[in-house]
Design a protein around this motif. Structure first.
Motif, PDB file in Angstrom:
ATOM      1  N   ALA A 190     -23.334  11.208 -62.050  1.00  0.00           N
ATOM      2  CA  ALA A 190     -23.098  12.627 -61.798  1.00  0.00           C
ATOM      3  C   ALA A 190     -23.261  12.956 -60.314  1.00  0.00           C
ATOM      4  N   LEU A 191     -24.193  12.290 -59.653  1.00  0.00           N
ATOM      5  CA  LEU A 191     -24.439  12.528 -58.233  1.00  0.00           C
ATOM      6  C   LEU A 191     -23.220  12.152 -57.396  1.00  0.00           C
ATOM      7  N   PHE A 192     -22.672  10.960 -57.647  1.00  0.00           N
ATOM      8  CA  PHE A 192     -21.590  10.460 -56.787  1.00  0.00           C
ATOM      9  C   PHE A 192     -20.188  10.881 -57.248  1.00  0.00           C
ATOM     10  N   VAL A 193     -20.031  11.179 -58.518  1.00  0.00           N
ATOM     11  CA  VAL A 193     -18.707  11.565 -59.018  1.00  0.00           C
ATOM     12  C   VAL A 193     -18.498  13.075 -58.934  1.00  0.00           C
ATOM     13  N   PHE A 194     -19.588  13.846 -59.039  1.00  0.00           N
ATOM     14  CA  PHE A 194     -19.425  15.298 -59.074  1.00  0.00           C
ATOM     15  C   PHE A 194     -20.181  16.040 -57.967  1.00  0.00           C
TER      16      PHE A 194
ATOM     17  N   LEU B  51     -22.033  15.269 -55.092  1.00  0.00           N
ATOM     18  CA  LEU B  51     -21.762  14.977 -53.682  1.00  0.00           C
ATOM     19  C   LEU B  51     -20.314  15.312 -53.289  1.00  0.00           C
ATOM     20  N   PRO B  52     -19.306  14.984 -54.117  1.00  0.00           N
ATOM     21  CA  PRO B  52     -17.950  15.417 -53.779  1.00  0.00           C
ATOM     22  C   PRO B  52     -17.818  16.936 -53.674  1.00  0.00           C
ATOM     23  N   MET B  53     -18.531  17.681 -54.509  1.00  0.00           N
ATOM     24  CA  MET B  53     -18.490  19.137 -54.421  1.00  0.00           C
ATOM     25  C   MET B  53     -19.010  19.608 -53.063  1.00  0.00           C
ATOM     26  N   CYS B  54     -20.129  19.052 -52.643  1.00  0.00           N
ATOM     27  CA  CYS B  54     -20.728  19.452 -51.363  1.00  0.00           C
ATOM     28  C   CYS B  54     -19.855  19.053 -50.189  1.00  0.00           C
TER      29      CYS B  54
END
Length: 283
Positions: free
Chosen positions: A170-174, A176-179
């Motif tokens: 969730a951190l790398f797929v959602f 961090l990409p959002m930020c």
């Protein structure tokens, strides 16, 4: 009964949903530590382009029906970090009204002392203030504010469930990409109006004519036309730009950014009289 306001939106929406399906597939299927990181890196530029389409959508929604628009905005939120009605409040009824006034502009490029910000300073400032400024504008638009806040709550709950199921993916797929997408979007907007202090709409925006850039951003390069008639569908912006071409200063053009141009990215351009004349020809 057609679902779309404009048929030109059908293929872009299909591509956004395919990209989101890949995100979900990587999230649920990736078992190695490196794959989510690789996917995060590969997705930075495409999700930056999707941010331009999210921008278009919040000017003129793609579907005719509100539930479908809200579902699409959840997808956009995960891809771009810009949730439902955030662009509408910050940008449509904020920036577009105030962009000629650097004391009020929600995307202002001037510091309080009147000097100009640099790229990184502007990008960080715009990123960090995006949601507070959207909320501030929303106090004048309570109906839109209610949708904005309720959809943020939906987005947070969904993201929380994703972290509960698999926090690493969730951190790398959602998350961090959002930020990063939000920051990249803020960085891209730095070049739209930077240094143009004027009260004339025709003189207040830089334009990008690169065909590839406009194909992948929905004609966002025709920025003067967009600010002149911001409710106009993205497919009609080149025609409006042609009508306005002779009124737009020939110095208000730029190269596109990376990956379209690697040398001289975002450099200013000055069109010749012949090029301006060519732009003004019908078709």
């Amino acid at each position: 009964m057609t679902l779309f306001r404009h048929p030109e939106d059908r293929i872009p929406v299909l591509l956004f949903l395919c990209m989101f399906a890949l995100d979900v597939t990587v999230y649920f299927m990736a078992s190695s530590w490196w794959l989510p990181i690789l996917w995060f890196g590969l997705g930075i530029i495409p999700k930056g382009w999707i941010s331009a389409w999210n921008h278009h959508h919040q000017h003129l929604t793609m579907f005719r029906h509100a539930p479908l628009n809200r579902l699409l905005e959840v997808v956009f939120g995960f891809q771009t970090g810009i949730t439902s009605h955030a662009w509408f409040l910050h940008h449509v009824v904020g920036h577009h009204i105030n962009y000629l006034d650097q004391e009020k502009d929600e995307s202002r490029w001037k510091r309080t002392d009147g000097t100009s910000m640099g790229e990184v300073e502007y990008s960080l400032m715009t990123t960090l203030t995006a949601y507070p400024r959207a909320f501030k504008v929303g106090r004048k638009h309570p109906k839109a504010l209610r949708v904005f806040l309720s959809m943020i709550a939906v987005q947070v709950v969904l993201l929380g469930l994703l972290f509960w199921h698999n926090w690493y993916n969730a951190l790398f797929v959602f998350l961090l990409p959002m930020c990063v997408s939000l920051y990249v979007t803020a960085w891209a907007t730095y070049f739209h109006h930077m240094g143009l202090e004027t009260k004339e709409h025709a003189e207040a925006s830089y334009n990008i004519l690169h065909r590839g850039y406009n194909l992948l951003t929905g004609n966002l390069g025709y920025h003067t036309a967009h600010h002149t008639k911001h409710g106009l569908h993205w497919s009609k912006l080149p025609a409006l730009h042609a009508q306005m071409a002779k009124d737009i200063p020939a110095t208000l053009y730029r190269q596109p950014g990376i990956p379209f141009v690697w040398s001289g990215s975002e450099a200013k351009l000055a069109l010749s009289d012949e090029q301006v004349e060519s732009l003004a020809r019908p078709g």
